[in-house]
Structure formats: C-alpha cells, structure tokens
Write an enzyme that holds these catalytic residues in place. Structure first.
Site, mmCIF file in Angstrom:
data_model
loop_
_atom_site.group_PDB
_atom_site.id
_atom_site.type_symbol
_atom_site.label_atom_id
_atom_site.label_comp_id
_atom_site.label_asym_id
_atom_site.label_seq_id
_atom_site.Cartn_x
_atom_site.Cartn_y
_atom_site.Cartn_z
ATOM 1 N N SER A 8 10.566 23.319 -13.951
ATOM 2 C CA SER A 8 10.615 24.548 -13.159
ATOM 3 C C SER A 8 9.303 24.707 -12.410
ATOM 4 O O SER A 8 8.253 24.887 -13.031
ATOM 5 C CB SER A 8 10.826 25.760 -14.064
ATOM 6 O OG SER A 8 10.456 26.944 -13.366
ATOM 7 N N HIS A 33 13.773 22.386 -10.523
ATOM 8 C CA HIS A 33 14.315 23.736 -10.735
ATOM 9 C C HIS A 33 13.499 24.772 -9.970
ATOM 10 O O HIS A 33 12.278 24.840 -10.119
ATOM 11 C CB HIS A 33 14.300 24.050 -12.230
ATOM 12 C CG HIS A 33 14.960 25.338 -12.625
ATOM 13 N ND1 HIS A 33 16.328 25.447 -12.812
ATOM 14 C CD2 HIS A 33 14.456 26.563 -12.883
ATOM 15 C CE1 HIS A 33 16.610 26.684 -13.170
ATOM 16 N NE2 HIS A 33 15.496 27.391 -13.221
ATOM 17 N N ASP A 35 13.009 28.787 -9.181
ATOM 18 C CA ASP A 35 13.291 30.153 -9.633
ATOM 19 C C ASP A 35 13.068 31.138 -8.503
ATOM 20 O O ASP A 35 11.934 31.517 -8.239
ATOM 21 C CB ASP A 35 12.400 30.501 -10.827
ATOM 22 C CG ASP A 35 12.783 29.716 -12.060
ATOM 23 O OD1 ASP A 35 11.906 29.046 -12.645
ATOM 24 O OD2 ASP A 35 13.982 29.764 -12.420
ATOM 25 N N MET A 37 13.209 34.723 -7.210
ATOM 26 C CA MET A 37 13.226 36.085 -7.775
ATOM 27 C C MET A 37 12.994 37.103 -6.659
ATOM 28 O O MET A 37 12.088 36.930 -5.861
ATOM 29 C CB MET A 37 12.132 36.209 -8.835
ATOM 30 C CG MET A 37 12.240 35.193 -9.955
ATOM 31 S SD MET A 37 10.861 35.344 -11.100
ATOM 32 C CE MET A 37 11.230 34.027 -12.255
ATOM 33 N N HIS A 66 17.956 28.388 -8.777
ATOM 34 C CA HIS A 66 18.344 29.475 -9.698
ATOM 35 C C HIS A 66 18.067 30.800 -9.000
ATOM 36 O O HIS A 66 16.917 31.217 -8.881
ATOM 37 C CB HIS A 66 17.520 29.325 -10.986
ATOM 38 C CG HIS A 66 17.755 30.377 -12.014
ATOM 39 N ND1 HIS A 66 16.952 30.520 -13.130
ATOM 40 C CD2 HIS A 66 18.679 31.374 -12.103
ATOM 41 C CE1 HIS A 66 17.380 31.549 -13.852
ATOM 42 N NE2 HIS A 66 18.413 32.079 -13.253
ATOM 43 N N MET A 68 17.848 34.489 -8.946
ATOM 44 C CA MET A 68 17.733 35.732 -9.729
ATOM 45 C C MET A 68 17.592 36.868 -8.719
ATOM 46 O O MET A 68 16.522 37.455 -8.569
ATOM 47 C CB MET A 68 16.531 35.643 -10.670
ATOM 48 C CG MET A 68 16.749 34.712 -11.838
ATOM 49 S SD MET A 68 15.219 34.221 -12.651
ATOM 50 C CE MET A 68 14.776 32.806 -11.639
ATOM 51 N N MET A 137 20.451 31.623 -20.123
ATOM 52 C CA MET A 137 19.057 32.046 -20.223
ATOM 53 C C MET A 137 18.676 32.177 -21.702
ATOM 54 O O MET A 137 19.341 32.881 -22.460
ATOM 55 C CB MET A 137 18.827 33.387 -19.526
ATOM 56 C CG MET A 137 18.900 33.330 -18.023
ATOM 57 S SD MET A 137 17.863 32.058 -17.277
ATOM 58 C CE MET A 137 16.236 32.507 -17.863
ATOM 59 N N GLY A 142 12.682 36.420 -15.368
ATOM 60 C CA GLY A 142 11.653 37.125 -14.612
ATOM 61 C C GLY A 142 10.269 36.536 -14.751
ATOM 62 O O GLY A 142 9.416 36.746 -13.895
ATOM 63 N N GLY A 144 7.864 32.949 -16.584
ATOM 64 C CA GLY A 144 7.751 31.749 -17.401
ATOM 65 C C GLY A 144 6.903 32.064 -18.626
ATOM 66 O O GLY A 144 6.389 33.180 -18.768
ATOM 67 N N GLY A 145 6.802 31.091 -19.544
ATOM 68 C CA GLY A 145 5.884 31.236 -20.678
ATOM 69 C C GLY A 145 6.334 32.202 -21.762
ATOM 70 O O GLY A 145 5.516 32.640 -22.579
ATOM 71 N N ASP A 175 17.547 27.516 -20.103
ATOM 72 C CA ASP A 175 16.340 27.833 -19.353
ATOM 73 C C ASP A 175 15.503 28.926 -20.014
ATOM 74 O O ASP A 175 15.967 30.045 -20.173
ATOM 75 C CB ASP A 175 16.798 28.314 -17.961
ATOM 76 C CG ASP A 175 15.670 28.584 -16.990
ATOM 77 O OD1 ASP A 175 15.966 29.108 -15.900
ATOM 78 O OD2 ASP A 175 14.517 28.257 -17.311
ATOM 79 N N GLY A 176 14.247 28.559 -20.375
ATOM 80 C CA GLY A 176 13.332 29.563 -20.904
ATOM 81 C C GLY A 176 12.825 29.197 -22.296
ATOM 82 O O GLY A 176 13.598 29.067 -23.241
ATOM 83 N N GLY A 177 11.508 28.969 -22.405
ATOM 84 C CA GLY A 177 10.917 28.681 -23.708
ATOM 85 C C GLY A 177 11.297 27.331 -24.285
ATOM 86 O O GLY A 177 11.275 27.119 -25.501
ATOM 87 N N GLY A 197 9.188 24.869 -17.753
ATOM 88 C CA GLY A 197 8.124 25.148 -16.794
ATOM 89 C C GLY A 197 6.763 24.979 -17.441
ATOM 90 O O GLY A 197 6.122 23.924 -17.334
ATOM 91 N N SER A 198 6.325 26.004 -18.183
ATOM 92 C CA SER A 198 4.971 25.988 -18.764
ATOM 93 C C SER A 198 4.764 24.815 -19.703
ATOM 94 O O SER A 198 3.693 24.198 -19.693
ATOM 95 C CB SER A 198 4.710 27.312 -19.498
ATOM 96 O OG SER A 198 5.804 27.629 -20.335
HETATM 97 C C1 DX5 Z 1 12.570 32.535 -15.918
HETATM 98 C C2 DX5 Z 1 12.971 31.294 -15.171
HETATM 99 C C3 DX5 Z 1 12.637 30.016 -15.896
HETATM 100 C C4 DX5 Z 1 11.164 29.861 -16.220
HETATM 101 C C5 DX5 Z 1 11.009 28.810 -17.304
HETATM 102 O O1 DX5 Z 1 13.176 33.645 -15.371
HETATM 103 O O2 DX5 Z 1 14.346 31.297 -14.860
HETATM 104 O O3 DX5 Z 1 13.098 28.893 -15.160
HETATM 105 O O4 DX5 Z 1 10.457 29.497 -15.092
HETATM 106 O O5 DX5 Z 1 9.674 28.762 -17.691
HETATM 107 P P1 DX5 Z 1 9.229 28.386 -19.174
HETATM 108 O O6 DX5 Z 1 9.765 27.003 -19.429
HETATM 109 O O7 DX5 Z 1 7.747 28.453 -19.103
HETATM 110 O O8 DX5 Z 1 9.850 29.397 -20.107
HETATM 111 ZN ZN ZN Z 2 15.124 29.364 -13.990
#
Ligand code: DX5
Ligand code: ZN
Length: 216
Positions: A8, A33, A35, A37, A66, A68, A137, A142, A144-145, A175-177, A197-198
């Site tokens: 991401s 990926h 994001d 927003m 993605h 959002m 999700m 909203g 990352g991290g 997606d996420g964590g 992502g992170s």
């Molecule tokens: C959050 C995004 C994710 C996010 C993932 O709303 O949709 O794609 O960037 O980041 P990590 O992997 O750091 O949770």
């Molecule tokens: Zn995403």
C-alpha cells in the site's frame, strides 16, 4: 491458491515515490495498492487521479485502487481512465451496488467490493458471482499503522464458504495491520491477497519483506 502481495503506497516515501514504485516493480509484489480517501467516507484525505496517472507511467504491476469515498459511481470512469486495473468500492458507500459493479466491469477492468469490519459477509450473497475480488478491512479504514482486528479471521472463513457455495473464483483480499503473524494465519484460512503498508515500507529491506510475506 494464489498468493498476491499488494504493497500500500499510503506508507511509501512521497518525496521519492518513483524510487518506491521501482522497488515494487523489481519485487515479488503482484499489485500496487492505492488508498484513495476523500475526507468524508473516512476521516483522512490521501491522493487521487493525478498520483495514479503518474504512477501508471512507471508501474509494471496492476493498480489495485481502493476507493474510500462517498458516491463512487461518478469516479469509476475517471479512475479506470487513469489506469486502475481493479477498482474496489465500499459496500457502505453504494446505494445501487449491483449497478456500480456493472459500471466497473463495463470499463473492462476487475470489480471488487470492500466490507468495513462491522459489515457482515452475508450482505454480498446477491452479488458474489459478479465479483472478481472482495476486500475485507481488518482495521477501520482511514489510516495505516493500525492494529489488526482479530474478528477478521472469522469473516475470511465465512467469505471462503460463500465463494465455494457459489463456486465462483472471487479472490479474497485483506487490508490493515498485515504482518508476518497475521499474514500467515490469513493465507492458511484462504485469503488470496495481502495488502501491507507500514509493515513493508517501515522495514529495513522492503523487497525482502515482500518476498517473505509471499512465502509465508
Ligand atoms: C487503510 C487502508 C490500508 C492501509 C494499510 O484505510 O485501506 O490499505 O494503508 O496500512 P497498514 O498495512 O499499515 O495497516
Ligand atoms: Zn487499502
């Protein structure tokens, strides 16, 4: 079972985005990926069409977009034209989801729907055969991290059952964590695509981290 890693770029170095995209091009990642927003559907504003258009010029992997955003219908064609290979809309943002899915497919690209952590998998029963991918999700969208929501494992299993019941080859993206621990469990229970992502961009060697995630 396909294993696709989708870095991401929300966590990438935006002062050096070209370098990070080149890293992904050389890596074992399957998608990039994005994001998107809008500050309305989620409490954050990220990036949109101009960034995707620029990345498209140098990207050698499919763009996994993605959205959002509220009212995604009016943005399907602009993001398809900007280079999206997959467009994911949120179930919670679509009043006429069946029509939105058709609109994405009419652009000749892959259609995907995302469920927030509180939305049950069962809401997709009437459209599951229309979808190329479902994004679950594992954090509230909203940022990352964030920390992975454990209930996601149950939802992956439910979604796998729904896909098998309708005998459709819809992919499951999470997606996420995502990290080595959560990623391993997710792949074991049937996830196909891991967004990270992170965990990738904050690591010492992102290329190696992607390779390790893919081998879990
Ligand atoms: C959050 C995004 C994710 C996010 C993932 O709303 O949709 O794609 O960037 O980041 P990590 O992997 O750091 O949770
Ligand atoms: Zn995403």
């Amino acid at each position: 079972m396909s294993r696709i890693i989708a870095p991401s770029i929300l966590a990438a170095d935006f002062n050096n985005l070209g370098k990070d995209i080149e890293m992904i091009n050389q890596s074992e990642a399957g998608y990039i990926h994005f994001d998107v927003m809008d500050g309305v559907f989620v409490p954050n504003i990220s990036f949109g069409i101009p960034v995707i258009q620029h990345v498209k010029k140098i990207a050698q992997k499919p763009l996994d977009v993605h959205l959002m955003i509220v009212n995604p219908d009016i943005w399907i064609i602009p993001f398809a034209n900007a280079g999206a290979s997959i467009i994911t809309v949120h179930y919670e943002a679509c009043i006429h989801l069946h029509r939105t899915i058709q609109e994405i497919k009419n652009q000749g690209i892959k259609a995907s729907v995302c469920l927030n952590p509180h939305t049950p998998v069962a809401v997709l029963e009437e459209v599951i055969t229309e979808l190329d991918m479902v994004l679950l999700m594992s954090v509230n969208p909203g940022n990352g991290g964030q920390v992975f929501i454990e209930n996601t494992y149950k939802k992956v299993k439910q979604l796998k059952k729904l896909i098998e019941r309708y005998n459709t080859d819809c992919l499951i993206e999470v997606d996420g964590g995502v990290n080595y621990e959560t990623g391993k469990k997710l792949l074991e229970i049937g996830a196909d695509v891991l967004v990270a992502g992170s965990f990738i961009f904050n690591s010492e060697n992102p290329t190696e981290t992607i390779r390790q995630l893919k081998m879990l």
